[in-house]
Write a protein that holds these residues in place. Structure first.
Motif, PDB file in Angstrom:
ATOM      1  N   VAL A   1      -3.922  12.797  -7.619  1.00 55.61           N
ATOM      2  CA  VAL A   1      -4.299  11.513  -7.028  1.00 55.61           C
ATOM      3  C   VAL A   1      -5.763  11.496  -6.617  1.00 55.61           C
TER       4      VAL A   1
ATOM      5  N   PHE B   1     -10.904   8.836  -6.031  1.00 55.88           N
ATOM      6  CA  PHE B   1      -9.584   8.913  -6.641  1.00 55.88           C
ATOM      7  C   PHE B   1      -9.706   9.289  -8.118  1.00 55.88           C
TER       8      PHE B   1
ATOM      9  N   GLU C   1       0.838  -1.196   0.000  1.00 58.40           N
ATOM     10  CA  GLU C   1       0.000   0.000   0.000  1.00 58.40           C
ATOM     11  C   GLU C   1       0.874   1.248   0.000  1.00 58.40           C
ATOM     12  N   ILE C   2       0.351   2.307  -0.590  1.00 62.08           N
ATOM     13  CA  ILE C   2       1.053   3.593  -0.611  1.00 62.08           C
ATOM     14  C   ILE C   2       0.096   4.669  -0.126  1.00 62.08           C
ATOM     15  N   TRP C   3       0.564   5.454   0.835  1.00 64.40           N
ATOM     16  CA  TRP C   3      -0.236   6.547   1.403  1.00 64.40           C
ATOM     17  C   TRP C   3       0.166   7.846   0.700  1.00 64.40           C
ATOM     18  N   PHE C   4      -0.828   8.553   0.185  1.00 59.49           N
ATOM     19  CA  PHE C   4      -0.616   9.807  -0.527  1.00 59.49           C
ATOM     20  C   PHE C   4      -1.260  10.959   0.224  1.00 59.49           C
TER      21      PHE C   4
ATOM     22  N   TYR D   1      -0.784  -2.121  -6.165  1.00 60.13           N
ATOM     23  CA  TYR D   1      -0.706  -1.694  -4.774  1.00 60.13           C
ATOM     24  C   TYR D   1      -2.015  -1.012  -4.397  1.00 60.13           C
ATOM     25  N   LYS D   2      -2.290  -0.964  -3.112  1.00 57.05           N
ATOM     26  CA  LYS D   2      -3.496  -0.295  -2.626  1.00 57.05           C
ATOM     27  C   LYS D   2      -3.185   1.161  -2.363  1.00 57.05           C
ATOM     28  N   GLN D   3      -3.961   2.054  -2.952  1.00 59.45           N
ATOM     29  CA  GLN D   3      -3.760   3.479  -2.742  1.00 59.45           C
ATOM     30  C   GLN D   3      -4.611   3.951  -1.559  1.00 59.45           C
TER      31      GLN D   3
ATOM     32  N   THR E   1      -2.408   2.830 -10.971  1.00 59.49           N
ATOM     33  CA  THR E   1      -2.254   2.019  -9.766  1.00 59.49           C
ATOM     34  C   THR E   1      -2.480   0.537 -10.054  1.00 59.49           C
TER      35      THR E   1
END
Length: 211
Positions: A120, A133, A111-114, A146-148, A141
């Motif tokens: 985004v 999103f 996962e990636i935290w933005f 990966y989970k955004q 993505t």
């Protein structure tokens, strides 16, 4: 807000000052935030955090002012960092920087935290936290599986690792008027990234790849 509370209790007969209410509310909010914040432990390969250091400027030896942005990417477990200087923060630039970060770190996290950047997130509902999103971003993505996750607005604690990295970027100010060209500045940033990735501030002092 302190103002609305003050006006409300004023109608109930409150005789004190607005500043007293304002100070009380500020202290109450601060204490509530402390109680609501918990320490989160991460596992290898789980999470990365992404943000920008925006509109950073340095001057060359010749007096030319260069304004740029710094793409920031940090793995939450090992705190391994990737940074990249850019002249814009467009969506294509974001995609390019993410791919470079994946290559640099030898993989993609779960996962990636933005931050709620426009490239985004189209909309973040402040009432229920629901996130819409950007469609092109979601297509990108899906290519990497990966989970955004969008951080809660005005809640820097949710992306504390990348916030700390952003503060480190101020060290680059030491190179003001100490470089000739953009290429020199890019090389300085790469050497700087290597230095901060090998500082003994990563827990055990070792710098493991997570993925």
């Amino acid at each position: 807000s302190a103002k609305s509370i003050y006006l409300f209790i004023l109608n109930l007969g409150y005789k004190g000052s607005y500043s007293t209410v304002k100070n009380y509310v500020a202290n109450h909010k601060s204490e509530s935030m402390k109680k609501a914040s918990i320490r989160v432990l991460y596992t290898p390969g789980l999470q990365a955090q992404v943000d920008w250091k925006e509109r950073f400027s340095l001057t060359t030896k010749f007096g030319e002012v260069i304004e740029f942005n710094i793409f920031l990417y940090v793995l939450s477990y090992s705190k391994y960092k990737y940074i990249e200087l850019t002249l814009d923060r467009s969506q294509n630039t974001l995609f390019k920087c993410l791919i470079n970060a994946f290559n640099f770190c030898n993989g993609v996290p779960e996962e990636i935290w933005f931050d709620n950047m426009k490239t985004v997130v189209d909309y973040h509902n402040p009432n229920n936290g629901e996130v819409t999103f950007n469609e092109k971003f979601l297509l990108y993505t899906n290519e990497f599986s990966y989970k955004q996750i969008a951080c809660k607005p005005y809640r820097p604690q949710t992306k504390g690792k990348v916030e700390a990295l952003a503060k480190l970027m101020d060290r680059l100010k030491a190179y003001n008027e100490e470089f000739d060209t953009w290429d020199d500045l890019v090389l300085i940033s790469q050497n700087f990234m290597d230095d901060i990735n090998h500082e003994v501030s990563q827990g055990s002092g070792e710098i493991p790849f997570e993925l």
